[in-house]
Motif scaffolding. Structure first.
Motif, PDB file in Angstrom:
ATOM      1  N   HIS A  49       0.832  -1.212   0.000  1.00 43.41           N
ATOM      2  CA  HIS A  49       0.000   0.000   0.000  1.00 43.41           C
ATOM      3  C   HIS A  49       0.860   1.254   0.000  1.00 43.41           C
ATOM      4  O   HIS A  49       0.698   2.146  -0.848  1.00 43.41           O
ATOM      5  N   GLU A  50       1.789   1.343   0.931  1.00 44.58           N
ATOM      6  CA  GLU A  50       2.607   2.555   1.052  1.00 44.58           C
ATOM      7  C   GLU A  50       3.580   2.701  -0.116  1.00 44.58           C
ATOM      8  O   GLU A  50       3.858   3.820  -0.565  1.00 44.58           O
ATOM      9  N   LEU A  51       4.094   1.595  -0.623  1.00 39.65           N
ATOM     10  CA  LEU A  51       4.960   1.680  -1.793  1.00 39.65           C
ATOM     11  C   LEU A  51       4.153   2.062  -3.036  1.00 39.65           C
ATOM     12  O   LEU A  51       4.691   2.679  -3.956  1.00 39.65           O
ATOM     13  N   GLY A  52       2.856   1.719  -3.038  1.00 39.52           N
ATOM     14  CA  GLY A  52       1.990   2.205  -4.109  1.00 39.52           C
ATOM     15  C   GLY A  52       1.931   3.723  -4.093  1.00 39.52           C
ATOM     16  O   GLY A  52       2.042   4.381  -5.134  1.00 39.52           O
ATOM     17  N   HIS A  53       1.741   4.296  -2.893  1.00 42.54           N
ATOM     18  CA  HIS A  53       1.813   5.752  -2.759  1.00 42.54           C
ATOM     19  C   HIS A  53       3.156   6.261  -3.273  1.00 42.54           C
ATOM     20  O   HIS A  53       3.233   7.261  -3.991  1.00 42.54           O
ATOM     21  N   GLY A  54       4.220   5.565  -2.850  1.00 41.29           N
ATOM     22  CA  GLY A  54       5.570   6.008  -3.210  1.00 41.29           C
ATOM     23  C   GLY A  54       5.802   6.030  -4.706  1.00 41.29           C
ATOM     24  O   GLY A  54       6.403   6.969  -5.247  1.00 41.29           O
ATOM     25  N   VAL A  55       5.318   5.007  -5.389  1.00 41.58           N
ATOM     26  CA  VAL A  55       5.441   4.955  -6.854  1.00 41.58           C
ATOM     27  C   VAL A  55       4.650   6.095  -7.486  1.00 41.58           C
ATOM     28  O   VAL A  55       5.092   6.727  -8.455  1.00 41.58           O
ATOM     29  N   HIS A  56       3.471   6.366  -6.927  1.00 42.55           N
ATOM     30  CA  HIS A  56       2.637   7.472  -7.423  1.00 42.55           C
ATOM     31  C   HIS A  56       3.422   8.778  -7.379  1.00 42.55           C
ATOM     32  O   HIS A  56       3.503   9.529  -8.368  1.00 42.55           O
ATOM     33  N   TYR A  57       4.028   9.066  -6.225  1.00 41.38           N
ATOM     34  CA  TYR A  57       4.800  10.299  -6.081  1.00 41.38           C
ATOM     35  C   TYR A  57       6.051  10.295  -6.956  1.00 41.38           C
ATOM     36  O   TYR A  57       6.491  11.339  -7.432  1.00 41.38           O
ATOM     37  N   THR A  58       6.618   9.129  -7.172  1.00 42.64           N
ATOM     38  CA  THR A  58       7.793   9.037  -8.038  1.00 42.64           C
ATOM     39  C   THR A  58       7.428   9.368  -9.481  1.00 42.64           C
ATOM     40  O   THR A  58       8.133  10.122 -10.160  1.00 42.64           O
ATOM     41  N   LEU A  59       6.307   8.813  -9.949  1.00 47.69           N
ATOM     42  CA  LEU A  59       5.893   9.053 -11.327  1.00 47.69           C
ATOM     43  C   LEU A  59       5.437  10.486 -11.551  1.00 47.69           C
ATOM     44  O   LEU A  59       5.569  11.014 -12.664  1.00 47.69           O
ATOM     45  N   SER A  60       4.893  11.132 -10.509  1.00 48.35           N
ATOM     46  CA  SER A  60       4.410  12.508 -10.682  1.00 48.35           C
ATOM     47  C   SER A  60       5.519  13.541 -10.509  1.00 48.35           C
ATOM     48  O   SER A  60       5.247  14.738 -10.479  1.00 48.35           O
ATOM     49  N   GLN A  61       6.761  13.092 -10.433  1.00 51.07           N
ATOM     50  CA  GLN A  61       7.893  14.013 -10.283  1.00 51.07           C
ATOM     51  C   GLN A  61       7.991  15.008 -11.435  1.00 51.07           C
ATOM     52  O   GLN A  61       8.533  16.095 -11.278  1.00 51.07           O
TER      53      GLN A  61
END
Length: 594
Positions: free
Chosen positions: A386-398
């Motif tokens: 779940h939290e790494l899903g958030h993390g990937v989201h923020y990574t892609l929206s860089q």
């Protein structure tokens, strides 16, 4: 995984709370804020405002925000990892005060944007230099009817520092500092444990351990009723008075504006959820049979069945999550693996560390950080996904600029819930043991119940508490009664609540940190179930569309971002489709049991 790799490394941000670079950043931000005020105050709302001047102001404002954000976010990460050192407490107080002071200096900017003539504004946003900020500006201007004068807005910000934010800080410090005397399973003597260790025992196989652990946790909070009730009363009162002062038509209006969600749509979604409470009750009845109990208590809801009692090591959890991400998209797996490789994840519980789990999105140019309290349960593996899903989201929206970096509130849980679905299906595809498959299906259904039905209950409780607080001070018994009544609607006659559960409201930080945030979980879960169903139907063509959605951050309205998927948020049938997926999972579970 080595011991060092189990904790995050914040040194790429600052060397410590006394790093001179941190003090320099705060000083620079203060100086830039003063210069920004001199350069632009009184010029943004002027009829002569040009696109060049507005673009320069937007760039300057963005750079100022990012300069100040880094020490602010660092202080929050430091405090979350260990709230006990005085240096950490002092730093977070220092950056909050700096943030408040600089916000006062620059408050004029957004207020003047609200006062730009509509016709003039329409011409400005067509300019190529402004176009990239269009959604931010348009979303800002929806607050125009509820925005006060600069002097009043400054006074509110100044008041918040010693008012609402002070009670938030008090709640956080109290929660992080609570210690519980408890004899952990398999140990001979009682010892001091954290709240996270107790809550993890809700997944223990021994029924008495589950009930004793949760009762111990809740009774400790009941002992703190004076402070906790004061925090809730003051934060609720603050919101009600501000809503009245600004003229909001409803207590949830600011959340709807920030989330870009229509009140009617959210109410419809919640009504559909309540119409499907019977689905949850069907599962509760099934769980009671699986456990062989005459009565199912709320401490039994997450009791292990079949192979759910399996313990996972950190290395196993990491591999499972990364493999499940990689099966969908190598890009997803690479972004998630970077959290471990670059030590941007803090995994294990310890005294002073914040409970629960979160992902700190940071900002463009600074990759996100994740905190969990991993104890080895299947639930913990799912939380990691779940939290790494958030993390990937923020990574892609860089690639987005700061003002379009964060997804709208209802989308905030989309990537995280999708990640959990990927993990569950990965586990089911590779698991042949009947008992373990039962456990996996139960865990997924329980998670969806917690993320939809329970969050709906939380939202109804929060709204009821806010409304009743508007009529007068609430006692601890008032909060307990409201909490009990709302939960009873979900549990019906299928679940017996233990008496200490009356205090279940007292430890939920969302009520303190973000007004009515909990409905976004319902939105995110139901949306994600629909998106995941599309993925199963479309296969690989779905992947780039989904990655584009994540990379879009908050650059457009939720409905516009969903247009490529032909989803209509105004359609009640759309929300029902999410619950139809739940019904399908129930049918799948029954088929395994037959």
């Amino acid at each position: 995984m080595s011991e060092a790799d189990q904790q995050w490394d914040l040194s790429p941000l600052y060397k410590g709370p006394d790093d001179p670079e941190l003090s320099r950043a705060l000083a620079d931000a203060a100086a830039v804020a003063e210069q920004f005020r001199r350069d632009f105050r009184g010029r943004i709302a002027a009829d002569s405002l040009s696109a060049d001047l507005l673009a320069a102001a937007l760039r300057g404002y963005r750079e100022l925000q990012q300069t100040l954000l880094l020490p602010y976010l660092y202080a929050q990460l430091l405090f979350s990892a260990d709230s006990e050192p005085d240096a950490h407490k002092a730093l977070i107080a220092r950056v909050r005060e700096a943030w408040s002071a600089i916000s006062e200096q620059t408050l004029f900017f957004e207020l003047e944007i609200l006062r730009i003539d509509e016709e003039h504004f329409s011409r400005l946003v067509k300019d190529p230099e402004i176009a990239d900020y269009r959604h931010y500006l348009e979303q800002l201007r929806v607050h125009t009817p509820y925005t006060l004068s600069e002097e009043v807005e400054q006074a509110l910000k100044r008041k918040d520092l010693s008012g609402r934010e002070a009670f938030v800080q008090l709640f956080d410090e109290l929660s992080a500092g609570l210690r519980f005397s408890f004899r952990m399973p398999g140990e001979e003597d009682e010892r001091e444990v954290t709240g996270e260790e107790l809550l993890s025992l809700l997944y223990h196989a021994d029924r008495s351990v589950r009930e004793t652990a949760f009762s111990t946790f809740l009774r400790k909070h009941a002992e703190q009723s004076l402070v906790l009730t004061s925090c809730f009363n003051n934060i609720l009162l603050d919101h009600g008075r501000e809503a009245e002062l600004r003229g909001y038509p409803d207590l949830m209006t600011p959340t709807h504006l920030a989330s870009e969600t229509a009140p009617e749509m959210v109410e419809r979604m919640m009504e559909v959820s309540e119409q499907n409470y019977a689905l949850a009750q069907d599962y509760f009845a099934l769980k009671k049979t699986l456990l062989g109990y005459e009565t199912l208590k709320n401490t039994d809801l997450y009791a292990p069945v079949g192979g759910e009692g399996k313990h996972y090591s950190l290395d196993e959890a990491r591999r499972l999550v990364l493999d499940s991400f990689g099966g969908f998209s190598p890009r997803l797996a690479e972004a998630a693996a970077a959290f471990f490789d670059e030590r941007r994840i803090d995994l294990l519980p310890r005294p002073g560390k914040s409970g629960g789990a979160f992902c700190m999105g940071m900002m463009p140019g600074r990759l996100p950080y994740v905190l969990t309290n991993f104890t080895g349960t299947l639930r913990d593996v799912s939380t990691l996904a779940h939290e790494l899903g958030h993390g990937v989201h923020y990574t892609l929206s860089q690639k987005q600029h700061l003002f379009h970096f964060h997804a709208p509130l209802p989308f905030a849980e989309t990537a995280s819930v999708f990640a959990e679905m990927l993990l569950t299906r990965h586990l089911l595809q590779h698991e042949r043991d009947r008992e373990t498959r039962i456990a996996l299906l139960c865990a997924k259904i329980e998670d969806i119940i917690a993320t939809t039905f329970r969050q709906n209950v939380l939202t109804r409780f929060e709204l009821a508490a806010h409304r009743q607080r508007g009529e007068g001070l609430l006692s601890a018994d008032d909060f307990c009664r409201l909490w009990w009544d709302e939960n009873k609607k979900l549990f019906g006659d299928k679940v017996e609540m233990i008496e200490p559960y009356r205090w279940g409201w007292s430890y939920i930080s969302h009520f303190i940190h973000a007004r009515f945030y909990c409905y976004s979980y319902v939105f995110g879960e139901l949306l994600t179930l629909s998106l995941y169903q599309r993925y199963l139907e479309e296969g690989s063509p779905f992947v780039p569309k989904y990655l584009d959605l994540l990379a879009s951050g908050g650059s457009d309205r939720p409905q516009a971002l969903l247009d490529p998927f032909a989803i209509d948020l105004a359609d009640p049938g759309f929300w029902q489709k999410g619950y139809d997926v739940v019904r399908g999972l129930l049918d799948e579970l029954r088929a395994v049991l037959d």
